[in-house]
Design a protein around this motif. Structure first.
Motif, mmCIF file in Angstrom:
data_model
loop_
_atom_site.group_PDB
_atom_site.id
_atom_site.type_symbol
_atom_site.label_atom_id
_atom_site.label_comp_id
_atom_site.label_asym_id
_atom_site.label_seq_id
_atom_site.Cartn_x
_atom_site.Cartn_y
_atom_site.Cartn_z
ATOM 1 N N THR A 209 37.475 43.128 41.454
ATOM 2 C CA THR A 209 38.011 41.926 41.087
ATOM 3 C C THR A 209 39.121 41.698 42.313
ATOM 4 O O THR A 209 39.863 42.170 42.368
ATOM 5 C CB THR A 209 38.598 41.787 39.729
ATOM 6 N N VAL A 210 38.841 40.511 42.885
ATOM 7 C CA VAL A 210 39.889 40.173 44.256
ATOM 8 C C VAL A 210 41.014 39.654 43.336
ATOM 9 O O VAL A 210 41.041 38.743 42.763
ATOM 10 C CB VAL A 210 39.093 39.127 44.875
ATOM 11 N N ALA A 257 41.057 43.956 46.926
ATOM 12 C CA ALA A 257 40.168 44.651 45.336
ATOM 13 C C ALA A 257 39.985 45.835 45.452
ATOM 14 O O ALA A 257 39.759 46.481 46.704
ATOM 15 C CB ALA A 257 38.906 43.731 45.471
#
Length: 264
Positions: A209-210, A257
């Motif tokens: 997940t960024v 991420a």
């Protein structure tokens, strides 16, 4: 000359000036300031006293180490360039004797200097000239994180919220033990500073997940001003140097991420 909203460290704040966290007070926590420029040392000490800290000041490397040994501070604000021996050596000696959060001050905006500072045990850094508001927020954030870690370590045992995290990596497994605040890659323990560990936990809690730099800054440093995003970049570089460059992916213009090996 300082920009609007920025306090020149060469100009001590007015008596009674307080910043974020001043209302809650620092509860008699001890801070040591090691800085050879008297005006900057006095400005920083005055601001931290306004935040509720008990502050003592040293003006060179040897006296800074001796002062930390004598008072066992909760946090150290440490200049890099000092007479006697430099702030990097002070940091090494202080951390070897008793781990303590360290905020380093540097006159040069040099990434190599910052990475070296992080490598000898500093938790954060600021480049002169700096905002006194940001300095007090950074100091308060360091102290809060250490206190949270102590509460976690003193708990009855790991629950679901702090159970070890394990991820496949190219050479085996990455284990992040949140209760003991220890990290191993392929069975080898990796020493991280408290700030580096908190950053890794934040990244690994949301794999692939960024996370924006601003979100990382808020969650790890308790600082919501985007002016500190370069601090995030430097700590990510330090993480990569210690854990390997394959674990954290840069999303240019956005953030970072955590990328474990294998298929999502």
């Amino acid at each position: 000359m300082s920009t609007p909203g920025t306090v020149d460290p060469h100009r001590p704040p007015a008596a009674g000036t307080a910043g974020p966290g001043a209302g809650a007070g620092a509860g008699g926590r001890r801070a040591v300031v090691v800085e050879d420029e008297p005006t900057i040392a006095e400005a920083v000490a005055t601001r931290l006293r306004a935040e509720g800290y008990v502050v003592e000041v040293a003006s060179d490397g040897p006296s800074g180490v001796a002062l930390c040994e004598r008072v066992s501070p909760d946090v150290v604000v440490l200049d890099v360039m000092l007479p006697g021996f430099d702030g990097l050596e002070v940091c090494r000696r202080v951390q070897a004797a008793r781990p303590v959060p360290v905020l380093m001050l540097t006159a040069r905006d040099d990434e190599t200097d910052k990475l070296v500072g992080l490598g000898v045990g500093a938790d954060d850094y600021m480049t002169k000239p700096f905002s006194m508001r940001e300095l007090s927020a950074r100091v308060n954030g360091l102290v809060r994180r250490v206190e949270r870690a102590r509460l976690l370590a003193g708990g009855a045992g790991p629950g679901p919220e702090n159970a070890p995290l394990r991820f496949p990596v190219s050479d085996g497994e990455l284990e992040v033990d949140r209760a003991q605040r220890r990290v191993r890659r392929a069975g080898r323990e990796v020493h991280l500073t408290p700030t580096e560990f908190d950053l890794l936990v934040c990244l690994t809690s949301s794999p692939r997940t960024v996370l924006t730099r601003e979100r990382l800054l808020e969650e790890v440093w308790d600082w919501v001003d985007a002016s500190g995003t370069r601090t995030v970049d430097s700590h990510v570089k330090a993480l990569r140097r210690k854990l390997g460059a394959d674990l954290v992916r840069t999303v240019h213009g956005v953030g970072y991420a955590f990328e474990p090996a294998g298929t999502p």
